[in-house]
Design a protein around this motif. Structure first.
Motif, mmCIF file in Angstrom:
data_model
loop_
_atom_site.group_PDB
_atom_site.id
_atom_site.type_symbol
_atom_site.label_atom_id
_atom_site.label_comp_id
_atom_site.label_asym_id
_atom_site.label_seq_id
_atom_site.Cartn_x
_atom_site.Cartn_y
_atom_site.Cartn_z
ATOM 1 N N ALA A 252 -0.912 4.418 -5.975
ATOM 2 C CA ALA A 252 -2.327 4.182 -5.677
ATOM 3 C C ALA A 252 -3.162 4.471 -6.910
ATOM 4 C CB ALA A 252 -2.768 5.081 -4.528
ATOM 5 N N GLU A 253 -4.155 3.603 -7.164
ATOM 6 C CA GLU A 253 -5.023 3.784 -8.330
ATOM 7 C C GLU A 253 -6.491 3.983 -7.962
ATOM 8 O OE1 GLU A 253 -4.347 0.459 -10.894
ATOM 9 O OE2 GLU A 253 -2.253 0.998 -11.244
ATOM 10 N N THR A 254 -6.914 3.446 -6.822
ATOM 11 C CA THR A 254 -8.324 3.526 -6.431
ATOM 12 C C THR A 254 -8.467 4.353 -5.157
ATOM 13 O OG1 THR A 254 -8.259 1.581 -5.011
ATOM 14 C CG2 THR A 254 -8.702 1.197 -7.371
ATOM 15 N N ASP B 27 -7.057 2.316 -2.395
ATOM 16 C CA ASP B 27 -5.596 2.380 -2.420
ATOM 17 C C ASP B 27 -5.100 3.671 -1.773
ATOM 18 O OD1 ASP B 27 -5.440 -0.009 -3.838
ATOM 19 O OD2 ASP B 27 -4.964 0.955 -5.755
ATOM 20 N N ARG B 28 -5.708 4.800 -2.143
ATOM 21 C CA ARG B 28 -5.291 6.086 -1.603
ATOM 22 C C ARG B 28 -5.524 6.141 -0.095
ATOM 23 N NH1 ARG B 28 -6.422 7.315 -6.858
ATOM 24 N NH2 ARG B 28 -8.680 7.434 -6.671
ATOM 25 N N PHE B 29 -6.657 5.603 0.361
ATOM 26 C CA PHE B 29 -6.953 5.569 1.795
ATOM 27 C C PHE B 29 -5.916 4.731 2.533
ATOM 28 C CE2 PHE B 29 -8.737 3.424 5.478
ATOM 29 C CZ PHE B 29 -9.135 4.506 6.235
ATOM 30 N N ILE C 288 3.055 -3.054 3.931
ATOM 31 C CA ILE C 288 2.111 -4.090 3.540
ATOM 32 C C ILE C 288 0.914 -4.038 4.479
ATOM 33 C CG2 ILE C 288 1.824 -6.555 3.086
ATOM 34 C CD1 ILE C 288 4.179 -5.283 1.491
ATOM 35 N N PHE C 289 -0.283 -3.929 3.914
ATOM 36 C CA PHE C 289 -1.523 -3.984 4.694
ATOM 37 C C PHE C 289 -2.001 -5.427 4.686
ATOM 38 C CE2 PHE C 289 -6.205 -3.839 4.878
ATOM 39 C CZ PHE C 289 -6.364 -3.202 6.104
ATOM 40 N N VAL D 162 0.812 -1.213 0.000
ATOM 41 C CA VAL D 162 0.000 0.000 0.000
ATOM 42 C C VAL D 162 0.851 1.272 0.000
ATOM 43 C CG1 VAL D 162 -2.035 -1.089 1.024
ATOM 44 C CG2 VAL D 162 -0.335 -0.029 2.522
ATOM 45 N N HIS D 163 2.179 1.108 0.135
ATOM 46 C CA HIS D 163 3.072 2.265 0.082
ATOM 47 C C HIS D 163 4.499 1.750 -0.077
ATOM 48 C CE1 HIS D 163 4.600 6.289 0.800
ATOM 49 N NE2 HIS D 163 5.336 5.858 1.797
#
Length: 163
Positions: A126-128, A131-133, A85-86, A76-77
């Motif tokens: 991030a694409e969605t 993802d951004r959250f 990693i989430f 996620v980043h």
């Protein structure tokens, strides 16, 4: 849909996984989380990776013997050599259509080269909205962790200076 940035583990909770209270031991869940996150980080980077930190793991629901356990780990980043990693853990009856979340957390890994030095990792974007959250969540966790760690260092440095 899962792709190179994500991986899923699925298995049944076994009697050897439980604690004295009859529920899956928290340490076992943490082991599964670390393994799934490692697989995700190694797959993303193509390199050997080591755990740097684990942030805010809270156990919301117990996992019972015989439950289907599902771990989803996803990047996620990314930093230069780090990957955040989430991991989301879900579990429930094998016949259930949906498995409720038992816990989630962020684990940070660093990629290492063959000499054991930190190595660059592919950048993730991030694409969605999700993802951004999740990326913001990872960045906030990283910032908070760094601030708290600095407070600990400052405290113990002051503590060591006094006779």
């Amino acid at each position: 849909m899962l792709h190179k940035r994500a991986i899923e583990f699925r298995f049944l909770a076994e009697p050897t996984h439980v604690n004295f209270g009859g529920k899956v031991h928290g340490g076992m869940v943490m082991k599964w989380i670390d393994q799934a996150a490692y697989a995700c980080a190694a797959r993303w980077s193509g390199l050997y990776c080591v755990t740097v930190s684990v942030g805010t793991i809270r156990f919301r629901r117990p996992i019972l013997v015989g439950h289907l356990v599902e771990l989803e780990a996803k990047v996620v980043h990314t930093g230069n050599s780090s990957m955040h990693i989430f991991i989301q853990v879900r579990s429930g009856d094998t016949q259930a259509q949906e498995l409720p979340e038992t816990n989630h957390c962020i684990i940070t890994f660093v990629a290492l080269d063959e000499a054991g030095k930190t190595a660059a990792v592919p950048s993730w974007q991030a694409e969605t909205d999700e993802d951004r959250f999740l990326e913001q969540y990872a960045i906030q966790m990283k910032t908070f962790s760094q601030q708290v760690e600095q407070q600990m260092l400052d405290f113990y440095q002051l503590e060591q200076k006094e006779p």
